[in-house]
Design a protein around this motif. Structure first.
Motif, PDB file in Angstrom:
ATOM      1  N   LEU A 264       0.836  -1.202   0.000  1.00  0.00           N
ATOM      2  CA  LEU A 264       0.000   0.000   0.000  1.00  0.00           C
ATOM      3  C   LEU A 264       0.871   1.252   0.000  1.00  0.00           C
ATOM      4  N   LEU A 265       1.933   1.232   0.793  1.00  0.00           N
ATOM      5  CA  LEU A 265       2.862   2.363   0.798  1.00  0.00           C
ATOM      6  C   LEU A 265       3.509   2.553  -0.567  1.00  0.00           C
ATOM      7  N   LEU A 266       3.783   1.458  -1.274  1.00  0.00           N
ATOM      8  CA  LEU A 266       4.379   1.559  -2.599  1.00  0.00           C
ATOM      9  C   LEU A 266       3.408   2.233  -3.571  1.00  0.00           C
ATOM     10  N   ILE A 267       2.129   1.885  -3.482  1.00  0.00           N
ATOM     11  CA  ILE A 267       1.131   2.568  -4.330  1.00  0.00           C
ATOM     12  C   ILE A 267       1.152   4.061  -4.045  1.00  0.00           C
ATOM     13  N   ALA A 268       1.158   4.419  -2.746  1.00  0.00           N
ATOM     14  CA  ALA A 268       1.155   5.834  -2.372  1.00  0.00           C
ATOM     15  C   ALA A 268       2.416   6.543  -2.858  1.00  0.00           C
ATOM     16  N   ALA A 269       3.544   5.846  -2.851  1.00  0.00           N
ATOM     17  CA  ALA A 269       4.799   6.460  -3.291  1.00  0.00           C
ATOM     18  C   ALA A 269       4.832   6.652  -4.795  1.00  0.00           C
ATOM     19  N   VAL A 270       4.250   5.725  -5.539  1.00  0.00           N
ATOM     20  CA  VAL A 270       4.276   5.782  -6.998  1.00  0.00           C
ATOM     21  C   VAL A 270       3.226   6.754  -7.535  1.00  0.00           C
ATOM     22  N   GLU A 271       2.087   6.862  -6.853  1.00  0.00           N
ATOM     23  CA  GLU A 271       1.007   7.764  -7.279  1.00  0.00           C
ATOM     24  C   GLU A 271       1.329   9.161  -6.753  1.00  0.00           C
ATOM     25  N   PRO A 272       1.771  10.071  -7.627  1.00  0.00           N
ATOM     26  CA  PRO A 272       2.365  11.318  -7.138  1.00  0.00           C
ATOM     27  C   PRO A 272       1.369  12.387  -6.713  1.00  0.00           C
ATOM     28  N   VAL A 273       0.118  12.273  -7.115  1.00  0.00           N
ATOM     29  CA  VAL A 273      -0.842  13.340  -6.863  1.00  0.00           C
ATOM     30  C   VAL A 273      -1.315  13.347  -5.417  1.00  0.00           C
ATOM     31  N   ASP A 275      -3.821  11.371  -4.313  1.00  0.00           N
ATOM     32  CA  ASP A 275      -5.268  11.177  -4.357  1.00  0.00           C
ATOM     33  C   ASP A 275      -5.634   9.927  -3.555  1.00  0.00           C
ATOM     34  N   VAL A 276      -6.333  10.138  -2.440  1.00  0.00           N
ATOM     35  CA  VAL A 276      -6.688   9.011  -1.571  1.00  0.00           C
ATOM     36  C   VAL A 276      -7.626   8.042  -2.276  1.00  0.00           C
ATOM     37  N   THR A 277      -8.540   8.570  -3.078  1.00  0.00           N
ATOM     38  CA  THR A 277      -9.486   7.707  -3.797  1.00  0.00           C
ATOM     39  C   THR A 277      -8.756   6.787  -4.759  1.00  0.00           C
ATOM     40  N   VAL A 278      -7.813   7.346  -5.506  1.00  0.00           N
ATOM     41  CA  VAL A 278      -7.034   6.539  -6.447  1.00  0.00           C
ATOM     42  C   VAL A 278      -6.220   5.490  -5.683  1.00  0.00           C
ATOM     43  N   LEU A 279      -5.679   5.873  -4.543  1.00  0.00           N
ATOM     44  CA  LEU A 279      -4.905   4.935  -3.734  1.00  0.00           C
ATOM     45  C   LEU A 279      -5.733   3.702  -3.380  1.00  0.00           C
ATOM     46  N   TRP A 280      -6.949   3.914  -2.874  1.00  0.00           N
ATOM     47  CA  TRP A 280      -7.755   2.770  -2.444  1.00  0.00           C
ATOM     48  C   TRP A 280      -8.312   1.987  -3.618  1.00  0.00           C
ATOM     49  N   GLN A 281      -8.565   2.658  -4.745  1.00  0.00           N
ATOM     50  CA  GLN A 281      -9.020   1.919  -5.927  1.00  0.00           C
ATOM     51  C   GLN A 281      -7.922   0.986  -6.430  1.00  0.00           C
ATOM     52  N   ALA A 282      -6.683   1.482  -6.469  1.00  0.00           N
ATOM     53  CA  ALA A 282      -5.565   0.636  -6.896  1.00  0.00           C
ATOM     54  C   ALA A 282      -5.327  -0.488  -5.895  1.00  0.00           C
ATOM     55  N   ALA A 283      -5.455  -0.170  -4.604  1.00  0.00           N
ATOM     56  CA  ALA A 283      -5.282  -1.196  -3.577  1.00  0.00           C
ATOM     57  C   ALA A 283      -6.320  -2.301  -3.736  1.00  0.00           C
ATOM     58  N   GLN A 284      -7.556  -1.916  -3.993  1.00  0.00           N
ATOM     59  CA  GLN A 284      -8.621  -2.914  -4.184  1.00  0.00           C
ATOM     60  C   GLN A 284      -8.328  -3.783  -5.401  1.00  0.00           C
ATOM     61  N   HIS A 285      -7.821  -3.147  -6.471  1.00  0.00           N
ATOM     62  CA  HIS A 285      -7.493  -3.900  -7.689  1.00  0.00           C
ATOM     63  C   HIS A 285      -6.424  -4.955  -7.409  1.00  0.00           C
ATOM     64  N   LEU A 286      -5.501  -4.646  -6.496  1.00  0.00           N
ATOM     65  CA  LEU A 286      -4.431  -5.578  -6.149  1.00  0.00           C
ATOM     66  C   LEU A 286      -4.797  -6.490  -4.980  1.00  0.00           C
ATOM     67  N   GLY A 287      -6.017  -6.391  -4.493  1.00  0.00           N
ATOM     68  CA  GLY A 287      -6.463  -7.260  -3.403  1.00  0.00           C
ATOM     69  C   GLY A 287      -5.908  -6.884  -2.038  1.00  0.00           C
ATOM     70  N   ILE A 288      -5.525  -5.633  -1.839  1.00  0.00           N
ATOM     71  CA  ILE A 288      -5.005  -5.175  -0.545  1.00  0.00           C
ATOM     72  C   ILE A 288      -6.186  -4.804   0.338  1.00  0.00           C
ATOM     73  N   PRO A 289      -6.280  -5.338   1.547  1.00  0.00           N
ATOM     74  CA  PRO A 289      -7.441  -5.082   2.407  1.00  0.00           C
ATOM     75  C   PRO A 289      -7.417  -3.671   2.981  1.00  0.00           C
ATOM     76  N   ALA A 293      -3.581  -0.048   5.942  1.00  0.00           N
ATOM     77  CA  ALA A 293      -2.984   1.256   6.235  1.00  0.00           C
ATOM     78  C   ALA A 293      -2.674   1.435   7.709  1.00  0.00           C
ATOM     79  N   ALA A 294      -3.365   0.703   8.580  1.00  0.00           N
ATOM     80  CA  ALA A 294      -3.264   0.961  10.022  1.00  0.00           C
ATOM     81  C   ALA A 294      -1.844   0.855  10.566  1.00  0.00           C
ATOM     82  N   PRO A 295      -1.080  -0.183  10.251  1.00  0.00           N
ATOM     83  CA  PRO A 295       0.284  -0.247  10.798  1.00  0.00           C
ATOM     84  C   PRO A 295       1.158   0.930  10.379  1.00  0.00           C
ATOM     85  N   ALA A 296       1.011   1.389   9.137  1.00  0.00           N
ATOM     86  CA  ALA A 296       1.811   2.521   8.673  1.00  0.00           C
ATOM     87  C   ALA A 296       1.399   3.815   9.362  1.00  0.00           C
TER      88      ALA A 296
END
Length: 912
Positions: A264-273, A275-289, A293-296
């Protein structure tokens, strides 16, 4: 904010000034972790009753034109309709809201200035820009433009930047806050507060020494060590830089996190804008629950609010560094799947997700490059094209895309990247046309990067190679070669204008010649067949350019056409073409062309006797230089000082300009400086000095325009200093041109000069002929000089009554012009005839500064504040602030009264 009391005081004063209605811009510079972001946070928290907007540079966004600017302006795009149409259209094009030609970068900057000023009308505005070293080039330059033009808009603009190179670009003109490490006491206290358990004194001292007062290092270095290292001090610093050690510390903090959290952190690092919505949409696409985010968040590595924020940019870098290539590709693929509304970011992510050649993706990237180019994003276009080439399976198409990428990088000013791409192009076994275009780009790179003396020969070689492959491009390249060699002038080494001309004459003629082809033919004839033979085609060239539609397609060669008009003594064409060049540069917002257009137009106005207008144009050129951060050599300023007779100012300008001109490799500038010196000395009556300067100005006739004018100064100076043979020789050279040109200006100057070397009564009809030829022309300064010389001759012939008529005419004209030295010379001659002419002092305009006078003039001409601001690169609010000062100084209260308070010569002065 421990240990930052002085820095906080600086920010508090900035905030107080902005609240009081003044604008301020500040650069905050320091190494990674030194506390720049914390100071921005402090300012944002203190800025109550202000609107605060923020942006941050992101390293992966540096190739996306206007990405940083979009962060600032996105909430206010509904205000674009309030901007003047050219500014609105430029900003809309920059943000991809409308399709148009690439917007001029500085017109976008002016739009940003107007937009921020409009926002600040509602409440004071604080703009905070973090990590400015990672802003895209277009955003950085637009923001630098605004920071130079802020004055009375209630706007505070603060840049935080890490590297010195970025600081030099963004903040050379700003007040600067340079952050250094904390003092020992504050550093000890901060480190002590960061510890979870006591440390042995040697370990504590080792960490303290390693951090060197860097607040982030003091907080992070203890977190990055194991309990054993903290206890026994086994983590030696070695040779790793502090930023690298902090990044290694972040890597250690990532290791205990669950795999899903790291992804999840890698998605956030690669997505430069962010955008929280884009972050969770990409996470869902990759099957990330969702709980990933809680541990980070618990470890305070990331904050998920309205936007995604990492604790520090080094953490973002550490996340990307820790990922393997397969993970990166999968994350880019997920982002490409969910970013559907932005085709360019989607294409970029698709390109990064590819493991091998893929023509579909390469084609998509190429289309994104076209869109980026349309918005003026040459850096982005180059990045898209470079990745497109890497994914292109077919060799010839790959070479074409690499070449296009190099062209885009060159336009973006990325010279090192251009050179590397050209090397890659050569390794791709280019075909003949591609090889010729590589040569052309290398030549253009040499000229653009350093005005290298190699530019002209490289351009010539490229043009020759292009001839059998692309005739139109070859002929344009010959014109580029002429341009480079003409500017280099006497400083040219190797290939000169004659060799370029001979080669260009042998080039094939296209089936449908354009005006540029006729211009190439005329220049080629001039430097091979000579002046007289080339004059007829030269006049046809000028007529063709004057008759063409004033479209942007014709502006590229207007300077060459204009200087050709000056060289042919065609004052009407010179006036028309220089006016068109300046008008088009203004209307299209082409600030890259505007300095040269302004300086050229200044000289036109000086020959017309419009010194007041020339002075206003010079102030405009200073405003352009200040707004853009650059300028050409001060050609117009040198000529104006000479005509005004301001010797000390002219000497200082010349001394400064000569160093700059030689450094630039502009031999033509040496000729201009020497001609203006000769003009000055002739006006002052110091003919021996004028001879020396005029000889130097006239010795390089290939430097068009000024070399001819040097000959006229040489005839006058040599005849007045008793060097008749030198005057006659100069006259013969001059006559060869003026008789061929056969214009009123040419014939008038030739008759005036011939009269100077003619004895007895035979001189009189020549003086009368000169006045007759010059009277209907636009070059009124030449006419005034003819009256002066005729009057001086009449006085020496003992005809004092006749002399007074012409000396009075010359004196009155020179006084009206503002030509101080020549008017004083005419006054002395009048006095010698027995008539007294008082030294006439120009009407006063109060104690107005040059900028205030220019604003007052435009206001008196009924221009609105937005129109004045658009011309002078100021916000309407700053124009109003200046006008209030003008009213106070002149004792008026309205624009109608302003018209009466200003001299008529000032009000009537034209912009052109």
């Amino acid at each position: 904010m421990r240990g930052r009391h002085n820095e906080c005081d600086v920010l508090d004063r900035l905030l107080s000034d902005v609240r009081a209605g003044q604008s301020r811009a500040l650069g905050v510079r320091g190494e990674a972790g030194i506390g720049k972001t914390s100071l921005l946070d402090y300012l944002a928290a203190r800025a109550t009753e202000c609107r605060v907007i923020r942006a941050a540079g992101v390293e992966s966004e540096m190739d996306f034109a206007f990405a940083g600017l979009h962060q600032l302006c996105a909430p206010f795009l509904d205000r674009l309709d309030r901007l003047p149409a050219p500014q609105r259209d430029a900003m809309s094009a920059a943000f991809g809201l409308r399709h148009s030609d690439a917007p001029d970068l500085f017109l976008v900057g002016l739009a940003l200035l107007s937009l921020l000023s409009d926002i600040a009308e509602d409440e004071p505005l604080i703009c905070l820009v973090d990590d400015a070293q990672w802003l895209d080039q277009a955003s950085a330059q637009a923001l630098a433009f605004v920071s130079r033009r802020l004055l009375a808009e209630s706007v505070g603009l603060v840049f935080a930047t890490r590297s010195e190179s970025a600081a030099e670009q963004m903040t050379p003109h700003l007040s600067e806050l340079h952050l250094t490490g904390l003092g020992d006491a504050d550093a000890r206290a901060l480190l002590q507060g960061a510890l979870r358990s006591p440390l042995d004194a040697p370990v504590f001292a080792e960490i303290l020494a390693e951090a060197r007062g860097n607040p982030l290092a003091l907080l992070e270095l203890p977190r990055s060590r194991t309990p054993t290292e903290l206890t026994f001090g086994f983590a030696g610093a070695g040779a790793v830089p502090l930023a690298g050690r902090m990044e290694q510390g972040f890597l250690r903090q990532l290791q205990p996190l669950p795999a899903a959290t790291r992804r999840l952190l890698l998605i956030a690092a690669v997505e430069p804008v962010g955008d929280v919505t884009v972050l969770w949409q990409a996470a869902q696409h990759l099957g990330i629950p969702p709980g990933a985010a809680a541990p980070a968040e618990a470890a305070e590595l990331i904050e998920l609010g309205t936007r995604v924020r990492f604790r520090h940019p080094l953490l973002r870098s550490a996340v990307c560094r820790a990922a393997d290539v397969r993970d990166l590709r999968e994350v880019h693929g997920a982002l490409a799947h969910v970013v559907t509304l932005d085709p360019d970011r989607r294409a970029w992510h698709r390109g990064q997700a590819c493991a091998g050649p893929d023509e579909n993706v390469a084609g998509e990237l190429e289309r994104s490059a076209d869109r980026a180019h349309t918005r003026g994003g040459f850096a982005a276009a180059g990045a898209f094209l470079q990745r497109s080439a890497e994914l292109t399976p077919e060799p010839s198409r790959r070479g074409a895309r690499l070449l296009a990428a190099a062209q885009a990088r060159l336009h973006a000013g990325e010279f090192d990247a251009t050179a590397r791409l050209l090397g890659t192009c050569e390794s791709e076994r280019p075909d003949d046309l591609q090889g010729a275009r590589i040569d052309l780009l290398r030549a253009q790179l040499a000229f653009a990067s350093s005005h290298s003396s190699e530019a002209a020969p490289l351009l010539l070689a490229a043009a020759r190679r292009l001839e059998p492959l692309d005739v139109a491009l070859a002929r344009e390249t010959y014109l580029d070669a002429f341009n480079a060699a003409m500017f280099a002038g006497r400083l040219t080494r190797g290939v000169g204008l004659q060799e370029i001309a001979r080669a260009a004459r042998r080039a094939p003629t296209p089936p449908n010649p354009q005006h540029s082809d006729l211009l190439l033919e005329g220049l080629s004839a001039l430097f091979t067949d000579g002046y007289a033979a080339a004059t007829p085609i030269g006049h046809r060239v000028l007529q063709a350019f004057r008759n063409q539609d004033a479209t942007r397609s014709g502006t590229r060669w207007l300077w060459l056409a204009s200087i050709t008009a000056a060289d042919l003594w065609d004052d009407e064409s010179w006036h028309d073409l220089s006016s068109r060049h300046l008008t088009t540069a203004r209307e299209t917002g082409a600030l890259s062309e505007l300095p040269l257009a302004l300086h050229s137009r200044i000289v036109v106005q000086l020959f017309a006797g419009e010194l007041t207008t020339a002075a206003h144009l010079l102030e405009e050129s200073k405003a352009v230089a200040e707004a853009t951060g650059g300028d050409i050599a001060p050609y117009g300023a040198l000529a104006l000082a000479a005509w005004q007779g301001r010797e000390d100012h002219a000497r200082a300008l010349t001394a400064t300009a000569m160093d700059e001109i030689v450094f630039r490799g502009e031999g033509i500038g040496i000729t201009v400086a020497q001609w203006t010196s000769a003009l000055l000395f002739n006006g002052l009556g110091r003919y021996d000095d004028a001879v020396t300067a005029a000889q130097q100005a006239a010795e390089n006739p290939q430097e068009l325009g000024a070399a001819n004018w040097g000959l006229t100064e040489l005839v006058e100076a040599a005849s007045r200093s008793g060097r008749r043979d030198l005057a006659v020789a100069a006259l013969e050279r001059l006559s060869q041109m003026t008789k061929a040109s056969n214009t009123g200006w040419a014939l008038g100057v030739e008759a005036r000069s011939r009269a100077l070397v003619t004895d007895g009564a035979a001189a009189e009809p020549l003086y009368r002929e000169a006045i007759s030829h010059l009277r209907p022309t636009r070059v009124k300064a030449e006419l005034a000089r003819a009256h002066l010389l005729y009057g001086e001759w009449l006085r020496r012939e003992g005809r004092r009554i006749d002399a007074r008529e012409h000396l009075r005419a010359a004196h009155d004209m020179f006084v009206a012009f503002g030509a101080g030295a020549f008017s004083e010379r005419a006054r002395r001659e009048l006095h010698a005839t027995g008539e007294t002419a008082r030294r006439r002092v120009p009407e006063t305009e109060g104690d107005l500064t040059d900028q205030e006078l220019q604003i007052a003039r435009l206001a008196a001409q009924r221009h609105t504040n937005p129109e004045i601001g658009a011309q002078l690169f100021l916000s309407p609010r700053t124009v109003e602030w200046h006008l209030r000062k003008v009213f106070t100084k002149l004792g008026v209260s309205s624009r109608r009264e302003l018209v009466r308070a200003l001299p008529s010569s000032v009000v009537a002065a034209r912009s052109l």
